[in-house]
Design a protein around this motif. Structure first.
Motif, short mmCIF file in Angstrom:
data_model
loop_
_atom_site.label_atom_id
_atom_site.label_comp_id
_atom_site.label_asym_id
_atom_site.label_seq_id
_atom_site.Cartn_x
_atom_site.Cartn_y
_atom_site.Cartn_z
N ALA A 229 0.82 -1.22 0.00
CA ALA A 229 0.00 0.00 0.00
C ALA A 229 0.84 1.26 0.00
O ALA A 229 0.48 2.27 -0.61
CB ALA A 229 -0.95 0.00 1.20
N VAL A 230 1.99 1.23 0.68
CA VAL A 230 2.82 2.43 0.78
C VAL A 230 3.32 2.90 -0.58
O VAL A 230 3.69 4.08 -0.75
CB VAL A 230 4.00 2.18 1.74
CG1 VAL A 230 5.03 1.23 1.12
CG2 VAL A 230 4.67 3.48 2.16
N ASP A 231 3.34 2.02 -1.57
CA ASP A 231 3.77 2.41 -2.91
C ASP A 231 2.87 3.50 -3.49
O ASP A 231 3.30 4.28 -4.34
CB ASP A 231 3.77 1.21 -3.85
CG ASP A 231 4.83 0.18 -3.47
OD1 ASP A 231 5.80 0.57 -2.79
OD2 ASP A 231 4.68 -1.00 -3.84
N GLY A 232 1.64 3.55 -3.01
CA GLY A 232 0.71 4.56 -3.51
C GLY A 232 0.60 5.79 -2.63
O GLY A 232 -0.30 6.61 -2.82
N GLN A 233 1.51 5.93 -1.67
CA GLN A 233 1.47 7.07 -0.77
C GLN A 233 1.92 8.35 -1.48
O GLN A 233 2.99 8.41 -2.08
CB GLN A 233 2.38 6.83 0.44
CG GLN A 233 2.45 7.99 1.41
CD GLN A 233 1.12 8.29 2.06
OE1 GLN A 233 0.52 7.43 2.68
NE2 GLN A 233 0.65 9.53 1.93
N GLU A 234 1.09 9.39 -1.42
CA GLU A 234 1.43 10.68 -2.00
C GLU A 234 2.41 11.43 -1.10
O GLU A 234 2.57 11.10 0.08
CB GLU A 234 0.16 11.51 -2.20
CG GLU A 234 -0.83 10.88 -3.19
CD GLU A 234 -2.08 11.71 -3.34
OE1 GLU A 234 -2.19 12.74 -2.63
OE2 GLU A 234 -2.94 11.34 -4.17
#
Length: 432
Positions: A229-234
């Protein structure tokens, strides 16, 4: 108390008043009722107390977990004075009075009372004999399911812990509720409160131990998803970034305003009027729709919860082989530093890594250790004291696991310049 031993009529009247006082919204009233309850019960011969226990014992039990420290400690002391080492037996004898009271309090308007009720329900699973409680499990689980959707995060956390305890002890009785429980556990695992995420991780691991495959396969699949999920953190991970930036409107309540007249009174500082109970709040819907005081979790928080769950599952033999390939997902997360709160995620990772590595065994985790050095060195140089402390403790644990000379050699091969920071962090562990 003396009058109550002479006349059942007066004794019952006193018990009615004490029961109401022990359940009052104001902590000061509860405290006064606690003092009166102790004097009342201790003033009665032991043989004469039983007739009042069905009425007074339930609120006395609950107040042992009440948020106000004075009330909580006073009731715990009273409990020890009354029962010494026979408290469990007393609860078992009066479960038919205690369970309905706990369920009633789990629906109270006061969020502190709901939290205490969930803690008491959890206690029934872990401290009271399973046979007396077994018949009440469906009722208790139904009550916890409502609290799972509460506005107040301590209530959600307590409900999650209680459900995990019940599944551990009453696996067969809870099997019918798993399909409803798992989405709620995952919701808590992604919560924006760290302690709620930790509680959910422990509860989910308890469920995996209870049911194993095929449930464990679903949990591992969810874990893999959340680690990514952290890959999609802005870049912007500031807290409450989704709230309005417009100036707030303030005003003074008018004396004759009906919204502030003849309303239920609560202790100072209580959020009870604002914190709606699960499924009963204004605009409440299914699952998280009723949490209108809970901001949506951010991707890095979901990964944080996944790391906590990874650590708990690493102690479950049935899942260890599935976890090993996902260690690289955690090391990959340590290199995601484009958002403001990345240090909080790194802190969690380096607090969990020592336990994960010990549980997965040294031989199996050796190929992955060097992947974490870059993040560890970043943590050692960080100005965030919590991250720096977690990095130091992680390196110390790795030194004990691998041996100081082996760890030194691995660090030198990765980045020789980092040996200076490592030596400053714990010179007694790795000798330059």
């Amino acid at each position: 108390a003396v009058v109550s031993t002479q006349s059942g009529h007066y004794g019952r009247g006193f018990a009615d008043v004490l029961e109401r006082g022990l359940s009052d919204n104001w902590s000061q009233v509860r405290m006064a009722a606690c003092c009166a309850t102790r004097a009342f019960l201790l003033g009665i011969p032991v043989a004469g107390r039983d007739e009042f226990y069905p009425q007074i014992l339930p609120p006395l039990c609950l107040n042992r977990y009440y948020i106000a420290e004075g009330v909580r400690i006073h009731c715990q002391t009273t409990w020890r004075m009354l029962f010494s080492v026979t408290g469990v037996k007393a609860v078992e004898l009066h479960l038919n009075s205690i369970v309905p009271f706990y369920i009633l309090q789990s629906e109270a308007d006061n969020h502190a009372v709901r939290e205490a009720a969930c803690a008491c329900i959890a206690e029934l699973a872990t401290k009271v004999g399973s046979d007396p409680v077994r018949v009440h499990v469906p009722t208790l689980i139904q009550g916890l399911l409502v609290c799972f959707e509460d506005d107040s995060w301590p209530v959600r956390d307590a409900a999650c812990t209680a459900c995990g305890n019940f599944v551990s002890v009453f696996a067969e009785e809870c099997r019918a509720y798993i399909d409803r429980l798992m989405p709620l556990f995952y919701m808590n695992l992604e919560d924006n409160i760290p302690s709620v995420r930790q509680g959910a991780a422990i509860a989910i691991s308890n469920i995996v131990r209870a049911y194993l495959s095929p449930l464990s396969n679903d949990v591992v699949a969810k874990l893999s998803e959340l680690l990514d999920a952290v890959d999609g953190q802005e870049d912007d991970s500031t807290l409450y970034s989704d709230l309005s930036k417009k100036p707030a409107v303030f005003g003074v309540a008018m004396a004759d305003d009906p919204a502030h007249t003849n309303q239920v009174m609560y202790s100072c500082g209580s959020l009870a009027p604002k914190m709606g109970r699960g499924g009963k709040a204004l605009g409440a819907g299914g699952c998280s729709a009723s949490h209108h005081f809970k901001r949506p979790s951010q991707p890095w928080e979901r990964t944080d919860g996944a790391v906590r769950l990874f650590m708990e599952l690493s102690d479950v033999n049935d899942t260890k082989s599935d976890l090993l390939p996902m260690v690289r997902k955690i090391s990959s997360a340590t290199r995601k530093r484009n958002f403001e709160h990345h240090k909080h995620l790194l802190e969690t990772i380096y607090k969990c890594i020592p336990m994960i590595f010990r549980r997965l065994t040294k031989i199996k985790i050796k190929p992955f250790i060097n992947d974490f050095f870059d993040g560890l060195f970043y943590g050692l140089k960080s100005d965030n004291n919590l991250l720096k402390a977690a990095s130091v403790e992680c390196l110390q644990s790795l030194s004990l696991l691998l041996g100081p000379n082996i760890l030194k050699g691995r660090i030198e091969m990765t980045d020789y310049n980092m040996m200076l920071y490592v030596q400053d962090a714990f010179p007694e562990t790795i000798d330059m």
